[in-house]
Design an enzyme around this catalytic site. Structure first.
Site, short mmCIF file in Angstrom:
data_model
loop_
_atom_site.label_atom_id
_atom_site.label_comp_id
_atom_site.label_asym_id
_atom_site.label_seq_id
_atom_site.Cartn_x
_atom_site.Cartn_y
_atom_site.Cartn_z
N TYR A 85 0.82 -1.21 0.00
CA TYR A 85 0.00 0.00 0.00
C TYR A 85 0.86 1.26 0.00
CZ TYR A 85 -3.30 3.53 1.66
OH TYR A 85 -4.06 4.67 1.79
N GLN A 86 1.84 1.33 0.90
CA GLN A 86 2.63 2.54 1.04
C GLN A 86 3.38 2.86 -0.26
OE1 GLN A 86 1.92 3.79 3.85
NE2 GLN A 86 2.25 2.47 5.59
N ASP A 128 -3.71 9.93 2.03
CA ASP A 128 -3.69 8.61 2.65
C ASP A 128 -4.69 8.61 3.79
OD1 ASP A 128 -3.16 6.15 3.69
OD2 ASP A 128 -1.14 6.62 4.40
N TYR A 178 -6.46 -6.12 4.15
CA TYR A 178 -7.58 -5.20 3.95
C TYR A 178 -8.81 -5.97 3.49
CZ TYR A 178 -4.64 -0.97 4.30
OH TYR A 178 -3.82 0.03 4.74
#
Length: 311
Positions: A76-77, A171, A239
């Site tokens: 994700y990052q 974010d 997630y």
């Protein structure tokens, strides 16, 4: 020892397992085995839980929803940061809204062109928790290029000067509670205003299995004032449904294609990356047929913006 009784509030631990049940994804749940609860408190804005898990390292949970685990956080990052950073032309000034764990910041400062990062996070308690319990994620919090502003990102965007930022990264958590106003057309009108010509915005874009209507709204309504507006898919096992999206849009005023589907340069050989590659960048825009059909069907009139690149 893991908690044997349920925690009070929104975060639920039963029989040594954190259980993520939420009305935003009815009929399904995610669970992680807990070794030890490290922190549980009510901040000014939300319920904050940090625990050491059996297989995923330390985990940060906000309002009962997993935000980050040490095991899979890089997907994700890295994608949320590098999709816009490698789509922009030599970005020097970057705005990060949200991202209290510091992971997106960690990725942004890897770019040598960056001179300043303005980081606006509403909940300072999340930043402090990440510094203590996820130092490898929050490693860039004290980077000299970073200006941390603890405050409301929506208000900051409203008050910022026109044409201020090369890249804006939002974010956010899900569109309830503190993050709700970040999912609005009015917010993106301000984002468009404060981006420099040719600048790129990339935002947490929710799950294609659960939030088709919201993705539709982001691409077609929130993105209407941009030269391009697209949705990219990211795999994050912890997630909901194992997937999250990135809404990415470019302001008009740059040479070359408006679409962000292809990076404008390759990652430098020495950049430490565990997930992002130029190939992953391009592949993220390959969408399942049902979503591709939905976005194509509701694109709107041609005067809103150029046609999406697959059409």
């Amino acid at each position: 020892m893991a908690e044997s009784a349920p925690l009070q509030g929104l975060s639920l631990i039963e029989n040594g397992w954190f259980i993520e049940k939420n009305a935003q994804w009815p009929g399904q749940a995610n669970a992680l085995e807990v070794k030890e609860v490290l922190l549980h408190k009510k901040t000014k804005f939300q319920d904050l839980l940090v625990f050491a898990s059996a297989k995923h390292g330390n985990v940060i949970v906000l309002d009962g929803v997993i935000q980050i685990t040490e095991r899979d956080e890089m997907s994700y990052q890295e994608m949320l940061a590098h999709l816009p950073m490698f789509s922009a032309d030599k970005p020097t000034h970057v705005l990060i809204i949200g991202g209290g764990d510091g992971g997106v910041l960690r990725e942004v400062v890897k770019h040598d062109t960056v001179e300043k990062v303005t980081w606006c996070e509403i909940d300072g308690d999340v930043v402090e928790a990440a510094k203590k319990y996820m130092p490898n994620v929050a490693v860039a919090v004290s980077n000299p290029k970073t200006e941390l502003l603890v405050g409301d990102g929506v208000a900051f965007a409203e008050s910022s000067k026109e044409n201020s930022f090369d890249v804006i990264i939002v974010d956010s958590s899900d569109p309830v509670g503190p993050a709700e106003k970040l999912f609005s057309k009015e917010f993106y009108v301000n984002v468009h205003r404060i981006l420099k010509p040719g600048g790129v915005v990339c935002s947490q874009g929710e799950c294609l299995w659960l939030n088709e209507d919201l993705i539709d709204a982001m691409v077609t309504d929130y993105g209407a004032c941009f030269a391009s507006a697209e949705y990219a898919s990211i795999q994050v096992p912890t997630y909901p449904s194992g997937q999250i999206g990135a809404f990415i849009a470019r302001k008009a005023g740059t040479a070359g294609p408006a679409s962000c589907r292809s990076p404008r340069r390759e990652p430098p050989a020495g950049m430490p990356l565990r997930y992002y590659t130029a190939e992953m960048h391009a592949a993220a825009f390959a969408l399942p047929a049902f979503l591709r059909k939905r976005l194509k069907a509701v694109e709107g009139s041609p005067e809103k913006r150029p046609r999406l690149s697959w059409q």
